[in-house]
Design a protein around this motif. Structure first.
Motif, short mmCIF file in Angstrom:
data_model
loop_
_atom_site.label_atom_id
_atom_site.label_comp_id
_atom_site.label_asym_id
_atom_site.label_seq_id
_atom_site.Cartn_x
_atom_site.Cartn_y
_atom_site.Cartn_z
N GLU A 179 0.80 -1.22 0.00
CA GLU A 179 0.00 0.00 0.00
C GLU A 179 0.83 1.28 0.00
OE1 GLU A 179 -2.92 2.35 3.07
OE2 GLU A 179 -3.08 0.16 3.02
N LYS A 180 1.86 1.32 0.86
CA LYS A 180 2.59 2.58 1.06
C LYS A 180 3.97 2.63 0.43
CE LYS A 180 0.08 3.69 5.20
NZ LYS A 180 0.08 4.36 6.45
N PHE A 181 4.61 1.47 0.26
CA PHE A 181 5.97 1.43 -0.25
C PHE A 181 6.13 0.34 -1.30
CE2 PHE A 181 6.01 2.58 4.30
CZ PHE A 181 6.53 3.86 4.24
N PRO A 182 5.31 0.33 -2.34
CA PRO A 182 5.37 -0.78 -3.31
C PRO A 182 6.73 -0.95 -3.97
CG PRO A 182 4.03 1.03 -4.15
CD PRO A 182 4.34 1.34 -2.72
N GLU A 183 7.48 0.14 -4.10
CA GLU A 183 8.81 0.06 -4.70
C GLU A 183 9.78 -0.77 -3.86
OE1 GLU A 183 8.86 3.79 -2.13
OE2 GLU A 183 7.39 2.74 -3.36
N TYR A 184 9.52 -0.88 -2.55
CA TYR A 184 10.38 -1.67 -1.66
C TYR A 184 10.27 -3.17 -1.97
CZ TYR A 184 11.15 2.36 1.46
OH TYR A 184 11.50 3.57 2.00
N LEU A 185 9.16 -3.57 -2.55
CA LEU A 185 8.95 -4.99 -2.86
C LEU A 185 9.71 -5.44 -4.11
CD1 LEU A 185 5.17 -5.29 -2.02
CD2 LEU A 185 7.08 -6.35 -0.79
N GLU A 186 10.20 -4.49 -4.87
CA GLU A 186 10.93 -4.80 -6.10
C GLU A 186 12.40 -5.09 -5.79
OE1 GLU A 186 10.34 -1.63 -8.91
OE2 GLU A 186 8.18 -1.61 -8.53
N GLY A 187 12.96 -6.05 -6.47
CA GLY A 187 14.39 -6.34 -6.35
C GLY A 187 14.79 -6.98 -5.04
N ASP A 188 16.09 -6.94 -4.76
CA ASP A 188 16.65 -7.61 -3.59
C ASP A 188 17.01 -6.67 -2.45
OD1 ASP A 188 16.48 -10.25 -4.50
OD2 ASP A 188 18.28 -9.99 -5.73
N GLY A 189 16.65 -5.40 -2.57
CA GLY A 189 16.96 -4.44 -1.51
C GLY A 189 16.31 -4.82 -0.19
N ILE A 190 16.79 -4.18 0.86
CA ILE A 190 16.21 -4.37 2.19
C ILE A 190 14.74 -3.95 2.14
CG2 ILE A 190 16.35 -3.68 4.63
CD1 ILE A 190 18.87 -5.10 3.83
N LYS A 191 13.87 -4.78 2.68
CA LYS A 191 12.43 -4.50 2.65
C LYS A 191 11.95 -3.74 3.87
CE LYS A 191 12.41 -6.98 -1.06
NZ LYS A 191 12.83 -6.28 -2.24
N TRP A 192 12.60 -3.97 5.04
CA TRP A 192 12.15 -3.34 6.28
C TRP A 192 13.23 -3.49 7.34
CZ3 TRP A 192 8.16 -0.27 5.88
CH2 TRP A 192 7.57 0.27 7.03
N ASN A 193 12.99 -2.90 8.49
CA ASN A 193 13.91 -2.99 9.62
C ASN A 193 14.08 -4.44 10.08
OD1 ASN A 193 13.94 -0.06 9.93
ND2 ASN A 193 11.87 -0.28 10.71
N PHE A 194 15.25 -4.72 10.62
CA PHE A 194 15.60 -6.01 11.20
C PHE A 194 15.77 -7.12 10.16
CE2 PHE A 194 14.34 -3.50 14.77
CZ PHE A 194 15.29 -3.83 15.72
N THR A 195 16.30 -6.74 9.01
CA THR A 195 16.81 -7.73 8.06
C THR A 195 18.19 -8.11 8.57
OG1 THR A 195 15.54 -6.77 6.25
CG2 THR A 195 17.41 -8.16 5.65
N LYS A 196 18.48 -9.40 8.57
CA LYS A 196 19.70 -9.91 9.19
C LYS A 196 20.55 -10.68 8.17
CE LYS A 196 16.45 -11.44 11.96
NZ LYS A 196 15.42 -10.43 11.79
N PHE A 197 21.85 -10.44 8.20
CA PHE A 197 22.79 -11.14 7.31
C PHE A 197 23.79 -11.90 8.18
CE2 PHE A 197 21.15 -7.69 4.79
CZ PHE A 197 20.99 -8.24 3.54
N LEU A 198 23.95 -13.19 7.90
CA LEU A 198 24.90 -14.03 8.63
C LEU A 198 26.17 -14.16 7.79
CD1 LEU A 198 25.39 -15.80 11.13
CD2 LEU A 198 24.35 -17.70 9.86
N ILE A 199 27.30 -13.85 8.42
CA ILE A 199 28.61 -13.81 7.76
C ILE A 199 29.52 -14.85 8.41
CG2 ILE A 199 30.54 -12.31 7.10
CD1 ILE A 199 27.74 -11.20 6.25
N ASP A 200 30.23 -15.64 7.59
CA ASP A 200 31.14 -16.64 8.14
C ASP A 200 32.47 -16.02 8.55
OD1 ASP A 200 32.75 -16.41 5.82
OD2 ASP A 200 32.00 -18.27 4.94
N ARG A 201 33.35 -16.83 9.10
CA ARG A 201 34.64 -16.33 9.62
C ARG A 201 35.58 -15.82 8.53
NH1 ARG A 201 35.56 -17.71 15.07
NH2 ARG A 201 34.16 -19.28 15.90
N GLU A 202 35.28 -16.13 7.28
CA GLU A 202 36.10 -15.64 6.16
C GLU A 202 35.53 -14.35 5.55
OE1 GLU A 202 35.23 -19.17 6.22
OE2 GLU A 202 37.06 -19.26 7.40
N GLY A 203 34.42 -13.87 6.12
CA GLY A 203 33.84 -12.61 5.65
C GLY A 203 32.84 -12.75 4.52
#
Length: 180
Positions: free
Chosen positions: A133-157
């Motif tokens: 309804e308010k941010f339809p452009e956020y649903l396009e592509g792979d960008g962050i959609k909202w707060n508290f998106t989390k990325f897990l990174i291994d010890r090699e970065g």
């Protein structure tokens, strides 16, 4: 290229992510006034449980999503500490999507794209409705959609996985354990 090629601002100045080399990282875009804000408690719990085994949780406040983190960096840090006892590193506020996104988040989203929300989460349908309804452009592509998106990174970065806001931090524990 890996996560160690980036940095973020802190109250004490610029901090290189190279300082976390050899650690397992959970990088999260956060907000103080969001329906997902209580995830700070589970993020802190994960940090305390695994920090001695090499986990670092890195919070990156963002005000891009319905202006849910309007405070100054100092106010945000104080909020996190007073309300959730946060002791993990909270960086300065910045954009995580779009043209002005921090380079780190441009890279993270290029490494792991959007896989959808966890439909079993009680807020998932509400969030999807707000976005449509308010941010339809956020649903396009792979960008962050909202707060508290989390990325897990291994010890090699390297980016191992991406978890949307509808994935609670405690659900990530088994994935963290595999990397420790």
């Amino acid at each position: 290229m890996n996560v160690y090629d980036f940095s973020g601002k802190t109250p004490k100045g610029e901090k290189s992510l190279r300082d976390y080399e050899g650690k397992v990282l959970l990088i999260v875009n956060t907000a103080s006034k969001c329906g997902f804000t209580p995830q700070f408690k589970e993020l802190e719990d994960l940090y305390l449980k695994y920090k001695d085994r090499g986990l670092e949780v890195l919070g990156f406040p963002c005000n891009q999503f319905a202006e849910q983190d309007p405070g100054t960096d100092a106010e945000i840090h104080e909020f996190c500490q007073l309300n959730y006892g946060v002791t993990f590193q909270v960086f300065g506020k910045g954009d995580v999507r779009g043209e002005n996104a921090q380079p780190l988040f441009k890279w993270l989203t290029s490494q792991k794209g959007f896989k959808g929300f966890d439909e079993s989460h009680p807020i998932a349908k509400i969030l999807e409705g707000v976005l449509k309804e308010k941010f339809p452009e956020y649903l396009e592509g792979d960008g962050i959609k909202w707060n508290f998106t989390k990325f897990l990174i291994d010890r090699e970065g390297n980016v191992v996985d991406r978890f949307e806001p509808t994935t609670v931090p405690s659900a990530i524990a088994p994935e963290i354990e595999k990397l420790l």
